[in-house]
Design an enzyme around this catalytic site. Sequence first.
Site, PDB file in Angstrom:
ATOM      1  N   GLU A   7      29.621   6.774 -24.099  1.00 15.67           N
ATOM      2  CA  GLU A   7      29.880   7.605 -25.274  1.00 15.67           C
ATOM      3  C   GLU A   7      30.371   6.795 -26.462  1.00 15.67           C
ATOM      4  O   GLU A   7      30.140   7.166 -27.608  1.00 15.67           O
ATOM      5  CB  GLU A   7      30.889   8.705 -24.930  1.00 15.67           C
ATOM      6  CG  GLU A   7      31.096   9.722 -26.033  1.00 15.67           C
ATOM      7  CD  GLU A   7      31.865  10.944 -25.556  1.00 15.67           C
ATOM      8  OE1 GLU A   7      32.688  11.444 -26.341  1.00 15.67           O
ATOM      9  OE2 GLU A   7      31.656  11.395 -24.405  1.00 15.67           O
ATOM     10  N   ASP A 103      31.604  10.560 -21.561  1.00  9.29           N
ATOM     11  CA  ASP A 103      32.834  11.138 -21.026  1.00  9.29           C
ATOM     12  C   ASP A 103      32.516  12.246 -20.033  1.00  9.29           C
ATOM     13  O   ASP A 103      31.606  13.059 -20.258  1.00  9.29           O
ATOM     14  CB  ASP A 103      33.705  11.696 -22.152  1.00  9.29           C
ATOM     15  CG  ASP A 103      34.425  10.585 -22.913  1.00  9.29           C
ATOM     16  OD1 ASP A 103      34.257   9.405 -22.545  1.00  9.29           O
ATOM     17  OD2 ASP A 103      35.156  10.897 -23.867  1.00  9.29           O
ATOM     18  N   TYR A 346      41.905  10.503 -17.366  1.00 14.03           N
ATOM     19  CA  TYR A 346      41.184  11.256 -18.401  1.00 14.03           C
ATOM     20  C   TYR A 346      42.068  12.365 -18.969  1.00 14.03           C
ATOM     21  O   TYR A 346      42.531  13.242 -18.236  1.00 14.03           O
ATOM     22  CB  TYR A 346      39.920  11.854 -17.787  1.00 14.03           C
ATOM     23  CG  TYR A 346      39.013  12.558 -18.760  1.00 14.03           C
ATOM     24  CD1 TYR A 346      38.257  11.845 -19.671  1.00 14.03           C
ATOM     25  CD2 TYR A 346      38.904  13.943 -18.748  1.00 14.03           C
ATOM     26  CE1 TYR A 346      37.402  12.486 -20.562  1.00 14.03           C
ATOM     27  CE2 TYR A 346      38.058  14.597 -19.625  1.00 14.03           C
ATOM     28  CZ  TYR A 346      37.313  13.866 -20.532  1.00 14.03           C
ATOM     29  OH  TYR A 346      36.472  14.511 -21.398  1.00 14.03           O
TER      30      TYR A 346
END
Length: 793
Positions: A7, A103, A346
């Site tokens: 990303e 992601d 994350y």
Amino acid sequence: MRVIVAEKPSVARDIARVLGATRRAPGALEGSGVLVTWCHGHMAELEDPAFYQEHWQKWSLATLPMLPERFAVRVRKDASDQLAVLTKWLNDERTVDVVNACDAGREGELIFRYVYEIARCKRPVLRLWTSSLTDAAIQQAWSRLRPAADFDRLADAARSRAEADWLVGLNATRALTCRARDVGGSGLFPVGRVQTPTLAMIVARDREIESFVPEDYWQVKATFTGQGNSEVEEADHAPGRVGGTWRATYFLPATKESEQSEGRRQPVPQAERIANEALAQAIASAADGQRGTVEEAERRRTTEPPPLLYDLTSLQRRANQRYGLSAQQTLTIAQALYEQHKLITYPRTDARYLTPAEVPLLPGVLAGLQPLPPYTGFVAARLAAGPLNPGSRVVNAAEVGDHHAIIPTGRTPSSSGLSVDEKRIFDLVARRLLAALSEDALFDVTRLVVAVPPNPNVALDEEVTRPLRFRARGRVCRREGWRAIDPPGPSKEVDLPAVEPDDRADSSEPEAKKGQTRPPRPHNDATLLRSMETAGRQLDDDALMRALRGKGLGTPATRASILQTLVDRKFVRRAGRDLHATDAGVALIDAVCVDALKSAELTGDWEGRLSTMSEGDGPSRADFMDAVRRYVSEIVQALIDGDPPAVDPSQAGPSLGDCPACGSPVRHRGRVWSCDRGRACSFVVFETMSRRKISKTMVQQLLRDGRSKPVKGFKKKRDGSPFTAGITWDNDDQRVRFWFPDAEARESRAPVRVGQPCPKCRQGTVIRGKRALGCSRWREGCSFRTDARERAT
């Protein structure tokens, strides 16, 4: 060759390093049989309305609703160069398959799918899914690549959300803006599926504060001294029973306590409030010096379990409460701790639990924290206590969607490598994990109620219950447990004496203290995020909030940007930590006449359907979009049928003159000059006519003299050839049109007849004066004049 698409460039470099792709290639890193390239976030977007239907380019109620049968995607203006690189590698003849390493979430899935679609790639796709960017986590995820088809439902939810935002936002915005223009409004009235309900909550809170009327109340407090039961011999008292003093408050046992709700300042229970000062003083006098009896002496030991681990929203709330960081600031910092420093997992998660798969990793995580002085003692004690076996408040696979809760990765940070705010956010995450693995806090809670017979010499209203009752509450921490490492905030301990029921309690020092109700607090990032998370429902229990997971406004990944957009567009302003709606924000919410567009609960239900769709347990994409299209049709019709927004024409700017059609003030509105009657009047001057800008001066001349002076620079639509013209008001056709000086010059050489239309202003008629012919509108400024003897016929 296997092509991996990340990303962001920073993530691509991490993946390339782990996989051995060290050679530079155009827009990529290559080696060991793989090529790692990258996006720059969102590189594609849905097409504008005019792409689907040419007539949708015009903002008109007649073109609504706009409901494309199939949506198309286009490249963002600033992304064409990198997208060309991606297209090249995705379709390279050496490419065998493609790995989506964007992601691991809804937005990351959409970013990749749009790029893959625009590139018209046909190679097979695999998915790399990881909650951490440490080398070990990337290597583990690489060894467990999954088929892209496993994430089709996630992609369906992502596409549906983007298309629903397009349908609601563009249709409602155009409908509301056009309705405003019908009544002389100007500017844009932007409506968003999530932004509008969020702004509505801020406006509602501000109005609640503004309309709040404070009320006086009184509380009666007295000091009590425990003396033991006078009817029992001292020798008969149980061992350890002692007297003591404490402060207690008069209350009405039959009164229902007020409910505590977020954002409200209600520290005083309703049962302790007395609305009449004279009554409060009378109760204080009636209790003074009286001998009371302990009616209740409740003591119990309670445990307080550790708080749940952080998801993004709860982390943002805590950072705002403790450090004043905005939601966007916290998200940016957490993203840096995840991507750049590899210190936390994350962050864009909505889960507050771990799965059993993370439990074996926890000793390594604690080992990474142990060298840091603030955590050393706690980590050592926890590791020394035996194997980690976190309970159901930490491990619950059913509560974890795409990603588990935010925890440290096990890397030991360097104090010099982090900014102050990065240290703060990492500290919050580290302490919360240590707290979750610690024992419960232990409290002794006491409640004393004293019954006091009132002094018979003091007159009391019949409504006052006899005897008078006073209560006190105490709470003492006996074992800190998790609070030692992650204290929730300062707390005041009240240790009440060990008295028993039927013990004597003498009252003294009674007083009636005046208080005043206070308005709700303004929203701040913390309270607004909580309201967005619960779709406006006032919930204080974390367990109830988890039941609504996925049914709030937006997602953890988007809430910060939604709030920031409202601030950037000047609909919301910050005052310290508080959030207030601006005049523009209030006007926008007032203009939205359809309650459904402002409903936080309705929008939250939509998010819930998208959440279940991504989990494979909700509506199909087709069914969801059909429902959205029906909803859009309904709200557009409601906006058309409803009352137009209340518009203040003066906000469009100063008047340039009076409308020649109806006499109302003419103002500049967006891309036109029109009068305060809006589209109810035929007068309008477009800002651009025949490829030339119409100046304010020309409009003023038109309004003052009936027409403007001629200017150069206009171009014919047919062949682009230039021409010179002015603008004039055609009273017969009721519209603004061009007038041409060359044509008038030719007409001026032709005979002029009395009674014919004035060849100059086109509004008056030719009349005969003493010495010449002229225009009947000469008093209004028309300068037409010709020699009567030479020109008249």
